[in-house]
Design a protein around this motif. Sequence first.
Motif, short mmCIF file in Angstrom:
data_model
loop_
_atom_site.label_atom_id
_atom_site.label_comp_id
_atom_site.label_asym_id
_atom_site.label_seq_id
_atom_site.Cartn_x
_atom_site.Cartn_y
_atom_site.Cartn_z
N VAL A 155 0.86 -1.18 0.00
CA VAL A 155 0.00 0.00 0.00
C VAL A 155 0.90 1.23 0.00
CG1 VAL A 155 -1.81 1.27 1.22
CG2 VAL A 155 -1.80 -1.24 1.26
N TRP A 156 0.61 2.16 -0.91
CA TRP A 156 1.44 3.35 -1.11
C TRP A 156 0.63 4.62 -0.88
CZ3 TRP A 156 6.46 2.21 -2.17
CH2 TRP A 156 6.73 0.92 -2.62
N ASP A 157 1.24 5.60 -0.27
CA ASP A 157 0.69 6.94 -0.15
C ASP A 157 1.61 7.83 -1.00
OD1 ASP A 157 0.06 9.58 0.52
OD2 ASP A 157 -0.32 9.10 2.63
N PRO A 158 1.09 8.37 -2.12
CA PRO A 158 1.97 9.16 -3.01
C PRO A 158 2.61 10.37 -2.34
CG PRO A 158 -0.10 8.65 -4.09
CD PRO A 158 -0.24 8.22 -2.67
N ARG A 159 2.13 10.77 -1.18
CA ARG A 159 2.73 11.90 -0.47
C ARG A 159 4.01 11.49 0.26
NH1 ARG A 159 -2.19 13.38 3.15
NH2 ARG A 159 -1.81 11.19 3.53
N GLN A 160 4.21 10.17 0.43
CA GLN A 160 5.42 9.65 1.08
C GLN A 160 6.26 8.94 0.02
OE1 GLN A 160 4.54 7.19 4.43
NE2 GLN A 160 3.04 8.61 5.26
N ARG A 161 7.43 9.40 -0.18
CA ARG A 161 8.30 8.87 -1.24
C ARG A 161 8.97 7.55 -0.85
NH1 ARG A 161 7.07 11.28 -5.90
NH2 ARG A 161 6.66 13.47 -5.55
N ASP A 162 9.02 6.63 -1.78
CA ASP A 162 9.87 5.44 -1.75
C ASP A 162 9.56 4.36 -0.73
OD1 ASP A 162 11.34 6.61 -3.83
OD2 ASP A 162 12.62 7.67 -2.41
N THR A 163 8.65 4.56 0.20
CA THR A 163 8.39 3.55 1.22
C THR A 163 6.90 3.26 1.30
OG1 THR A 163 10.26 4.41 2.50
CG2 THR A 163 8.72 2.96 3.64
N PRO A 164 6.51 1.97 1.21
CA PRO A 164 5.08 1.67 1.34
C PRO A 164 4.61 1.91 2.78
CG PRO A 164 6.36 -0.36 1.21
CD PRO A 164 7.31 0.77 0.99
N VAL A 165 3.33 2.26 2.92
CA VAL A 165 2.77 2.46 4.26
C VAL A 165 2.37 1.12 4.89
CG1 VAL A 165 2.06 4.84 3.88
CG2 VAL A 165 0.46 2.99 3.36
N ALA A 166 2.22 0.09 4.06
CA ALA A 166 1.93 -1.27 4.54
C ALA A 166 2.40 -2.27 3.49
CB ALA A 166 0.44 -1.44 4.79
N ALA A 167 2.78 -3.46 3.94
CA ALA A 167 3.24 -4.49 3.01
C ALA A 167 2.88 -5.87 3.54
CB ALA A 167 4.74 -4.40 2.80
N LEU A 168 2.40 -6.71 2.65
CA LEU A 168 2.15 -8.12 2.94
C LEU A 168 3.16 -8.90 2.11
CD1 LEU A 168 -1.72 -8.03 2.61
CD2 LEU A 168 -0.41 -8.04 4.73
N GLU A 169 4.03 -9.62 2.78
CA GLU A 169 5.13 -10.31 2.11
C GLU A 169 4.95 -11.83 2.25
OE1 GLU A 169 7.81 -8.52 0.82
OE2 GLU A 169 7.10 -6.57 1.53
N PRO A 170 5.46 -12.62 1.28
CA PRO A 170 5.44 -14.07 1.44
C PRO A 170 6.32 -14.49 2.62
CG PRO A 170 6.12 -13.46 -0.79
CD PRO A 170 6.05 -12.21 0.02
N GLU A 171 6.05 -15.63 3.17
CA GLU A 171 6.83 -16.15 4.28
C GLU A 171 8.29 -16.30 3.85
OE1 GLU A 171 6.99 -20.43 6.35
OE2 GLU A 171 5.06 -19.39 6.53
N GLU A 172 9.20 -15.91 4.73
CA GLU A 172 10.64 -15.99 4.46
C GLU A 172 11.02 -17.41 4.06
OE1 GLU A 172 14.28 -14.33 3.92
OE2 GLU A 172 12.59 -13.21 4.75
N GLY A 173 11.64 -17.54 2.89
CA GLY A 173 12.08 -18.85 2.41
C GLY A 173 10.99 -19.65 1.72
N GLY A 174 9.76 -19.22 1.83
CA GLY A 174 8.64 -19.91 1.19
C GLY A 174 8.48 -19.50 -0.26
N PRO A 175 7.65 -20.22 -0.98
CA PRO A 175 7.45 -19.88 -2.39
C PRO A 175 6.65 -18.58 -2.54
CG PRO A 175 5.94 -21.62 -1.75
CD PRO A 175 6.85 -21.38 -0.57
N ALA A 176 7.02 -17.78 -3.52
CA ALA A 176 6.28 -16.55 -3.82
C ALA A 176 5.25 -16.87 -4.89
CB ALA A 176 7.23 -15.46 -4.30
N ARG A 177 4.01 -16.62 -4.58
CA ARG A 177 2.93 -16.87 -5.55
C ARG A 177 2.46 -15.54 -6.12
NH1 ARG A 177 1.74 -20.58 -1.25
NH2 ARG A 177 1.94 -22.70 -2.01
#
Length: 195
Positions: A155-177
């Motif tokens: 999730v991005w807020d265009p008023r904040q540069r370069d960093t998402p305001v929230a992120a859902l990431e795949p489990e570390e070492g798990g497969p990325a779907r």
Amino acid sequence: VSTQSTGRRHLLMDATDRPQIIEHCNKSLTYVVYDTRWIPSSARFVTLGCHARGTGALQIMELKKGGVEVVHESEKHAAFKCGTFGASSMAERHLATGDFDGRLSVWDLERTEMPVYSVKAHDVIVNAIDGCGGLNIGSGAPEIVTGSRDGTVRVWDPRQRDTPVAALEPEEGGPARDCWSVAFGESASGGKHSE
């Protein structure tokens, strides 16, 4: 209905009670179209896609006298995959796009030389995009959500540069779907706010 000459019965269907696709006009294009969006409060729409050489195609078209006329076109470095007007105000009508290089860009359609906002949102293609906070969709800050082949949703807020305001990431070492769809909304609460 039956006919006297053959004695066969024919079933006639009334197609007016079912969804129909009626062609208003058509236009041949020289690129693959991945997304099409109506420009809010206008008779214009934007098409996003990929030229055969892998570059991005952005065309603005307008309905005129029963036909379609190209009013603006722009070619960019990376092919476009998706777009939304959801995070833009009605006055600005900025288009947020996701491309094959993983970049999220926000475009002023009156001046498409450079985006008004751009960030490397993902390592690979942005498959899906949605926005809220503009066009009277939701309330609060304009936000854009992107989903990618790398398995992340951000999730991005265009008023904040370069960093998402929230992120859902795949489990570390798990497969990325692949993430194929994203949307803002109140689906978890059934559309009702608790008081």
